[in-house]
Design a protein around this motif. Structure first.
Motif, PDB file in Angstrom:
ATOM      1  N   LEU B  38      38.053  59.295  40.978  1.00  0.00           N
ATOM      2  CA  LEU B  38      38.579  58.218  41.823  1.00  0.00           C
ATOM      3  C   LEU B  38      37.448  57.512  42.569  1.00  0.00           C
ATOM      4  O   LEU B  38      37.420  56.281  42.675  1.00  0.00           O
ATOM      5  CB  LEU B  38      39.606  58.774  42.820  1.00  0.00           C
ATOM      6  CG  LEU B  38      40.907  59.298  42.199  1.00  0.00           C
ATOM      7  CD1 LEU B  38      41.807  59.899  43.272  1.00  0.00           C
ATOM      8  CD2 LEU B  38      41.641  58.197  41.452  1.00  0.00           C
ATOM      9  N   GLY B  39      36.495  58.314  43.063  1.00  0.00           N
ATOM     10  CA  GLY B  39      35.364  57.759  43.824  1.00  0.00           C
ATOM     11  C   GLY B  39      34.542  56.817  42.961  1.00  0.00           C
ATOM     12  O   GLY B  39      34.213  55.697  43.374  1.00  0.00           O
ATOM     13  N   LEU B  40      34.237  57.280  41.748  1.00  0.00           N
ATOM     14  CA  LEU B  40      33.432  56.476  40.838  1.00  0.00           C
ATOM     15  C   LEU B  40      34.133  55.167  40.483  1.00  0.00           C
ATOM     16  O   LEU B  40      33.547  54.083  40.495  1.00  0.00           O
ATOM     17  CB  LEU B  40      33.159  57.294  39.562  1.00  0.00           C
ATOM     18  CG  LEU B  40      32.107  56.711  38.618  1.00  0.00           C
ATOM     19  CD1 LEU B  40      30.726  56.778  39.268  1.00  0.00           C
ATOM     20  CD2 LEU B  40      32.111  57.460  37.293  1.00  0.00           C
ATOM     21  N   TRP B  41      35.431  55.321  40.219  1.00  0.00           N
ATOM     22  CA  TRP B  41      36.256  54.153  39.880  1.00  0.00           C
ATOM     23  C   TRP B  41      36.216  53.124  41.018  1.00  0.00           C
ATOM     24  O   TRP B  41      35.951  51.941  40.811  1.00  0.00           O
ATOM     25  CB  TRP B  41      37.685  54.649  39.609  1.00  0.00           C
ATOM     26  CG  TRP B  41      38.653  53.631  39.099  1.00  0.00           C
ATOM     27  CD1 TRP B  41      38.399  52.328  38.779  1.00  0.00           C
ATOM     28  CD2 TRP B  41      40.038  53.858  38.829  1.00  0.00           C
ATOM     29  NE1 TRP B  41      39.525  51.722  38.325  1.00  0.00           N
ATOM     30  CE2 TRP B  41      40.552  52.626  38.343  1.00  0.00           C
ATOM     31  CE3 TRP B  41      40.886  54.945  38.943  1.00  0.00           C
ATOM     32  CZ2 TRP B  41      41.903  52.482  37.991  1.00  0.00           C
ATOM     33  CZ3 TRP B  41      42.213  54.798  38.586  1.00  0.00           C
ATOM     34  CH2 TRP B  41      42.724  53.571  38.114  1.00  0.00           C
ATOM     35  N   GLU B  42      36.466  53.614  42.239  1.00  0.00           N
ATOM     36  CA  GLU B  42      36.477  52.750  43.411  1.00  0.00           C
ATOM     37  C   GLU B  42      35.114  52.080  43.589  1.00  0.00           C
ATOM     38  O   GLU B  42      35.000  50.876  43.823  1.00  0.00           O
ATOM     39  CB  GLU B  42      36.816  53.604  44.649  1.00  0.00           C
ATOM     40  CG  GLU B  42      37.021  52.818  45.932  1.00  0.00           C
ATOM     41  CD  GLU B  42      38.266  51.929  45.887  1.00  0.00           C
ATOM     42  OE1 GLU B  42      39.295  52.397  45.384  1.00  0.00           O
ATOM     43  OE2 GLU B  42      38.174  50.772  46.330  1.00  0.00           O
ATOM     44  N   LEU B  43      34.063  52.897  43.435  1.00  0.00           N
ATOM     45  CA  LEU B  43      32.694  52.403  43.633  1.00  0.00           C
ATOM     46  C   LEU B  43      32.381  51.304  42.632  1.00  0.00           C
ATOM     47  O   LEU B  43      31.906  50.217  42.997  1.00  0.00           O
ATOM     48  CB  LEU B  43      31.714  53.578  43.457  1.00  0.00           C
ATOM     49  CG  LEU B  43      30.260  53.254  43.823  1.00  0.00           C
ATOM     50  CD1 LEU B  43      30.107  53.185  45.343  1.00  0.00           C
ATOM     51  CD2 LEU B  43      29.312  54.297  43.241  1.00  0.00           C
ATOM     52  N   LEU B  44      32.677  51.560  41.346  1.00  0.00           N
ATOM     53  CA  LEU B  44      32.394  50.583  40.297  1.00  0.00           C
ATOM     54  C   LEU B  44      33.181  49.303  40.530  1.00  0.00           C
ATOM     55  O   LEU B  44      32.696  48.198  40.305  1.00  0.00           O
ATOM     56  CB  LEU B  44      32.734  51.171  38.922  1.00  0.00           C
ATOM     57  CG  LEU B  44      31.825  52.294  38.439  1.00  0.00           C
ATOM     58  CD1 LEU B  44      32.344  52.888  37.131  1.00  0.00           C
ATOM     59  CD2 LEU B  44      30.400  51.804  38.259  1.00  0.00           C
ATOM     60  N   ALA B  45      34.432  49.453  41.021  1.00  0.00           N
ATOM     61  CA  ALA B  45      35.261  48.269  41.256  1.00  0.00           C
ATOM     62  C   ALA B  45      34.734  47.439  42.421  1.00  0.00           C
ATOM     63  O   ALA B  45      34.660  46.210  42.335  1.00  0.00           O
ATOM     64  CB  ALA B  45      36.709  48.692  41.499  1.00  0.00           C
ATOM     65  N   THR B  46      34.361  48.121  43.510  1.00  0.00           N
ATOM     66  CA  THR B  46      33.894  47.364  44.687  1.00  0.00           C
ATOM     67  C   THR B  46      32.529  46.725  44.448  1.00  0.00           C
ATOM     68  O   THR B  46      32.253  45.634  44.929  1.00  0.00           O
ATOM     69  CB  THR B  46      33.822  48.233  45.962  1.00  0.00           C
ATOM     70  OG1 THR B  46      33.474  49.551  45.577  1.00  0.00           O
ATOM     71  CG2 THR B  46      35.135  48.253  46.707  1.00  0.00           C
ATOM     72  N   THR B  47      31.658  47.408  43.700  1.00  0.00           N
ATOM     73  CA  THR B  47      30.339  46.826  43.434  1.00  0.00           C
ATOM     74  C   THR B  47      30.404  45.761  42.353  1.00  0.00           C
ATOM     75  O   THR B  47      29.436  45.062  42.112  1.00  0.00           O
ATOM     76  CB  THR B  47      29.331  47.902  42.985  1.00  0.00           C
ATOM     77  OG1 THR B  47      29.896  48.579  41.856  1.00  0.00           O
ATOM     78  CG2 THR B  47      29.019  48.898  44.072  1.00  0.00           C
ATOM     79  N   GLY B  48      31.569  45.651  41.695  1.00  0.00           N
ATOM     80  CA  GLY B  48      31.718  44.620  40.673  1.00  0.00           C
ATOM     81  C   GLY B  48      31.210  45.035  39.306  1.00  0.00           C
ATOM     82  O   GLY B  48      31.122  44.207  38.395  1.00  0.00           O
ATOM     83  N   ALA B  49      30.846  46.296  39.115  1.00  0.00           N
ATOM     84  CA  ALA B  49      30.389  46.762  37.804  1.00  0.00           C
ATOM     85  C   ALA B  49      31.524  46.682  36.776  1.00  0.00           C
ATOM     86  O   ALA B  49      31.281  46.430  35.600  1.00  0.00           O
ATOM     87  CB  ALA B  49      29.859  48.188  37.905  1.00  0.00           C
ATOM     88  N   ILE B  50      32.755  46.946  37.242  1.00  0.00           N
ATOM     89  CA  ILE B  50      33.906  46.677  36.369  1.00  0.00           C
ATOM     90  C   ILE B  50      34.794  45.678  37.100  1.00  0.00           C
ATOM     91  O   ILE B  50      34.808  45.624  38.339  1.00  0.00           O
ATOM     92  CB  ILE B  50      34.716  47.960  36.036  1.00  0.00           C
ATOM     93  CG1 ILE B  50      35.151  48.694  37.319  1.00  0.00           C
ATOM     94  CG2 ILE B  50      33.929  48.905  35.140  1.00  0.00           C
ATOM     95  CD1 ILE B  50      36.120  49.829  37.078  1.00  0.00           C
ATOM     96  N   ASP B  51      35.525  44.896  36.330  1.00  0.00           N
ATOM     97  CA  ASP B  51      36.350  43.857  36.938  1.00  0.00           C
ATOM     98  C   ASP B  51      37.663  44.453  37.423  1.00  0.00           C
ATOM     99  O   ASP B  51      38.490  44.873  36.615  1.00  0.00           O
ATOM    100  CB  ASP B  51      36.622  42.775  35.879  1.00  0.00           C
ATOM    101  CG  ASP B  51      37.335  41.582  36.500  1.00  0.00           C
ATOM    102  OD1 ASP B  51      37.771  41.691  37.674  1.00  0.00           O
ATOM    103  OD2 ASP B  51      37.464  40.565  35.806  1.00  0.00           O
ATOM    104  N   PRO B  52      37.875  44.499  38.752  1.00  0.00           N
ATOM    105  CA  PRO B  52      39.108  45.106  39.267  1.00  0.00           C
ATOM    106  C   PRO B  52      40.358  44.360  38.815  1.00  0.00           C
ATOM    107  O   PRO B  52      41.460  44.909  38.860  1.00  0.00           O
ATOM    108  CB  PRO B  52      38.941  45.056  40.787  1.00  0.00           C
ATOM    109  CG  PRO B  52      37.859  44.078  41.037  1.00  0.00           C
ATOM    110  CD  PRO B  52      36.984  44.049  39.823  1.00  0.00           C
TER     111      PRO B  52
END
Lengths: 251, 268
Positions: B38-52
């Protein structure tokens, strides 16, 4: 000698897809009341078929089988059957296992029969395990429970189909002793089927040796030892002689 | 507890401690996996690495669930799916066991039905979807029928196998005691098949959810399957993800209701 169980010229054929198999050929023998008789024979000679016939689970192709002079009926209630394995139901307690047959025959509310079951349990040291499940008991105790389950139905004739073959050797000798003594003290007539010569010798008053298929009674022996329990009989000096005699007739 | 421990020998106490430590380690890593994921997912989404927008994020899922909950619709969707699943599960289990008993009872019937059972079992039940809608109408009833169809055949086959695999010597024993067929069924076959029945229940928990979601995809006006379908068509991936999370919770919950029975009866 009064004939208690009598085979009169009994033959049996059974059908398979490939052929008709002649299992038993004109078998003739009889045993007296309170006898402990054994049938030994080479494996596959039709020993179990004989028990099924005696229990009324199969019908002879020719000839007839009489118990106390009366023809054996389908699922004859005078007969108690003990199997190779104890077949105790794991989901039932020891007590519930013992009254299984009574339940089936709707006798489980009969005070006298229940009292008898209770007595048997006490007599053969199983009373404290009444409410235990079968898996909490040793193999020998389980086999004793299986015997009592048969005895509460008060059969006239007990059939034993290699009842000790599933046990390890040590337990086997002890259970053999136990079962023998229970049967003798309840004054039952028993017919044992086995391929184990020493087991037959240590338990029986009478042994019938069958030939291979189609089986006939090749020889009939009266056994008498000084000892009165299977374990003591095994120590008798004549044990070896009998053993040899049977062994020679088997092969 | 402490009094009890005095009875243990040192080596046994050591062994028990080892068992306990092992269990704690497993739980610890289970938590690490979920928190990490969950942490990684949230992190990637907020940093824009994946498109939320396409992948959503844990926080957006939570907000979506709260929003849906506030509008009151969420409970309708959950209730609809739960209702369909439980009803389908129950009908399929009872009907399946009953049919299995009939097939056990008559060997001839069993032989006659065998090839048909095999074909129906291998048929993808979703193929019957359009017909089901025509026959029973769209909506809740179509979904329940789909759910029943998916669970029913596997229930029949598993239970029938359990019934006929009963030791033939045990049946002979019953017969030698003069049991009739009813007595053999109720005193031997059914109790003997109880552990298999529990397994079937567990399988059916999963299968009934498959049936419900498939049914709702086909035609529905409410339910989590409807919500997933709706969300993906409207490109609201948050709604899709939120529905899936809720589905996980519900299916897991149902599984945990069934599993204590397994522990109780499988011991024997």
């Amino acid at each position: 000698m009064e004939k208690f169980l009598q085979y009169k010229n009994v033959s049996y054929f059974y059908q398979t897809k490939e052929s008709e198999i002649h299992a038993l050929n004109k078998i003739d023998f009889s045993i007296a009341e309170k006898d402990f008789a054994s049938i030994v024979g080479p494996s596959g000679c039709g020993k179990t078929t004989m028990l099924s016939l005696t229990a009324g689970l199969l019908e002879p192709s020719t000839g007839e089988i009489l118990l106390k002079g009366k023809k054996i009926e389908k699922n004859d209630s005078r007969i108690g059957y003990m199997f190779q394995r104890d077949h105790l139901f794991e989901w039932r307690t020891i007590w519930q296992n013992i009254i299984l047959g009574l339940e089936i025959q709707k006798k489980h509310k009969d005070e006298k029969t229940l009292c008898f079951a209770d007595q048997l349990l006490k007599k053969y040291d199983l009373y404290n395990f009444k409410n235990k499940k079968p898996r909490q008991l040793s193999g020998g105790m389980r086999q004793r429970v299986a015997l009592i389950r048969t005895l509460v139905l008060n059969p006239t004739l007990l059939l034993l189909d290699e009842p000790f073959s599933a046990l390890d050797f040590q337990t086997r000798l002890n259970v053999c002793d136990d079962v023998y003594q229970i049967i003798k003290s309840e004054k039952k007539t028993a017919l044992l089927v086995t391929h184990d010569i020493s087991e037959a010798l240590s338990m029986s008053d009478k042994i019938f040796i069958l030939s291979s298929r189609p089986a006939t009674v090749r020889k009939q022996l009266e056994i008498s030892f000084e000892g009165d329990t299977p374990l003591k009989k095994r120590e008798d000096k004549n044990f070896g002689k009998y053993f040899e005699l049977i062994w020679r007739n088997l092969s | 507890m402490k009094n009890k421990q005095i009875n243990y020998s040192k080596t046994h106490a050591k062994y028990l401690k080892k068992l306990k430590t092992e269990k704690l380690i497993v739980i610890f890593w289970q938590i690490v996996v979920i928190v990490g994921f969950l942490g990684l997912w949230e992190l990637l989404a907020t940093t824009g690495a994946i498109d939320p927008f396409f992948f959503s994020s844990p926080s957006r899922i939570v907000t979506t669930i709260i929003d849906l909950g506030r509008s009151g619709n969420l409970f309708i969707h959950i209730w609809t799916s739960l209702y369909e699943t439980i009803l389908g599960f129950t009908i399929a289990t009872i009907l399946g066991v009953f049919i299995a008993i009939l097939l056990w009872w008559s060997e001839r019937l069993r032989k006659v039905m065998e090839p048909y059972l095999i074909v129906i079992n291998s048929l993808p039940k979703i193929a019957l979807g359009p017909m089901i809608i025509l026959w029973v109408g769209s909506g809740v009833s179509a979904t329940i029928v789909m759910c029943v169809l998916i669970c029913l055949v596997i229930t029949i086959i598993s239970m029938l196998n359990a019934f006929i695999s009963c030791d033939s010597d045990k049946i002979l024993l019953m017969k030698s005691m003069h049991a009739n067929k009813f007595q053999i069924l109720f005193k031997l076959i059914l109790p003997n098949a109880l552990p298999d029945f529990i397994s079937v229940l567990k399988i059916n928990v999963g299968m009934s959810w498959v049936g419900t979601i498939m049914g709702e995809y086909l035609s529905s006006k409410a339910g989590l399957g409807y919500l997933i379908n709706y969300g993906s068509q409207m490109l609201q991936l948050d709604v899709v993800m939120a529905s899936i999370v809720l589905l996980c919770i519900l299916a897991g919950g149902m599984y945990f209701i069934v599993s204590p029975f397994e522990k109780k009866y499988k011991k024997g």
